[in-house]
Design a protein around this motif. Structure first.
Motif, short mmCIF file in Angstrom:
data_model
loop_
_atom_site.label_atom_id
_atom_site.label_comp_id
_atom_site.label_asym_id
_atom_site.label_seq_id
_atom_site.Cartn_x
_atom_site.Cartn_y
_atom_site.Cartn_z
N LYS A 228 0.79 -1.23 0.00
CA LYS A 228 0.00 0.00 0.00
C LYS A 228 0.82 1.28 0.00
CE LYS A 228 -4.01 -2.08 2.28
NZ LYS A 228 -4.92 -2.01 3.46
N GLU A 229 2.09 1.22 0.43
CA GLU A 229 2.87 2.44 0.50
C GLU A 229 4.35 2.19 0.22
OE1 GLU A 229 3.79 3.76 4.67
OE2 GLU A 229 1.96 2.62 5.08
N ILE B 167 1.28 9.11 -0.67
CA ILE B 167 1.43 7.69 -0.39
C ILE B 167 0.91 6.89 -1.58
CG2 ILE B 167 0.73 5.78 1.10
CD1 ILE B 167 2.62 7.72 2.44
N GLN B 168 1.76 6.03 -2.13
CA GLN B 168 1.38 5.20 -3.27
C GLN B 168 1.95 3.81 -3.12
OE1 GLN B 168 2.85 8.10 -6.31
NE2 GLN B 168 0.86 7.74 -7.26
N GLY B 169 1.22 2.84 -3.62
CA GLY B 169 1.65 1.46 -3.48
C GLY B 169 2.17 0.85 -4.76
#
Length: 240
Positions: A151-152, A167-169
């Motif tokens: 997820k992050e 925040i990027q997964g």
């Protein structure tokens, strides 16, 4: 604060899998051949890692040059390799997507870079996930490959908190090379091969005991067939 393992035990684990490729060639592969001579008569049929693919979808944000550049830099830090920008193969008017429109990033790791990334994933990244309960066996596909989502990006040691704007997964796919003969090319065989390899590589699988109640592969096959029929029945009822 340490939970289950002492510092000495952690050091031993790190030394053991400090070089996963070496561990596979000198330890795991010979043990599989020795313990299952009928299953792995030919050494080339022993399951092994082929490549690891890391993907991130950006959608319309990929049209922003600064955002795209930032994501490319993150990928390079995490994987040690420059990513390829993925583009739309065809236009989709409903989603305002044009043909050849930039949509995300992808990296394919092989060889040393693959094993380096895998070591980091096993030793550091999973331990940084909040409330991590392990990986599910149900994430194997019919080809025996394994896909998981993170997820992050902050769980990777190369990423600094102050450098993250959003925040990027990721989606990570671990692709296997089974080399199985035709009579053992069924999906269940490929999935079981993947499970065996993951177990030896110490992947944190949370439901390893799922198949313990079955006495043979035939029992597992029957259970899968039953589930498949049940899903098909539910689908047909939903269409009525």
């Amino acid at each position: 604060m340490l939970n289950q393992h002492s510092l000495e035990e952690i050091a031993e684990i790190h030394n053991l899998l400090g070089d996963i490729k070496k561990e596979y060639e000198n330890g795991i592969k010979p043990i599989l051949i020795k313990n299952s001579p009928k299953l792995f008569k030919n050494p080339h049929t022993v399951p092994k890692l082929k490549k690891i693919q890391i993907n991130r979808g950006l959608g319309a944000a990929a049209q922003n040059t600064n955002i795209l550049k930032k994501n490319i830099e993150e990928f390079e830090k995490i994987t040690g390799q420059k990513p390829v920008v993925t583009k739309a193969k065809k236009a989709i008017a409903g989603f305002k997507i044009r043909e050849e429109m930039e949509l995300g990033l992808t990296v394919t790791l092989r060889g040393e870079k693959m094993y380096t990334f895998l070591t980091k994933l096993l030793f550091f990244t999973f331990a940084q996930i909040r409330d991590f309960r392990g990986l599910s066996l149900r994430s194997f596909d019919k080809s025996g490959n394994y896909t998981l989502g993170l997820k992050e990006q902050l769980i990777f040691p190369e990423i600094e908190y102050d450098d993250v704007d959003q925040i990027q997964g990721f989606t990570i796919t671990i692709v296997m090379d089974h080399g199985s003969p035709k009579y053992r090319s069924e999906s269940i065989d490929k999935i079981l091969n993947g499970m065996i390899l993951f177990k030896f590589l110490r992947f944190p699988l949370n439901d390893c005991g799922y198949y313990d109640k079955y006495e043979s592969f035939a029992d597992i096959n029957r259970a899968w067939d039953k589930k498949r029929l049940l899903k098909r029945k539910r689908w047909s009822q939903a269409q009525d």
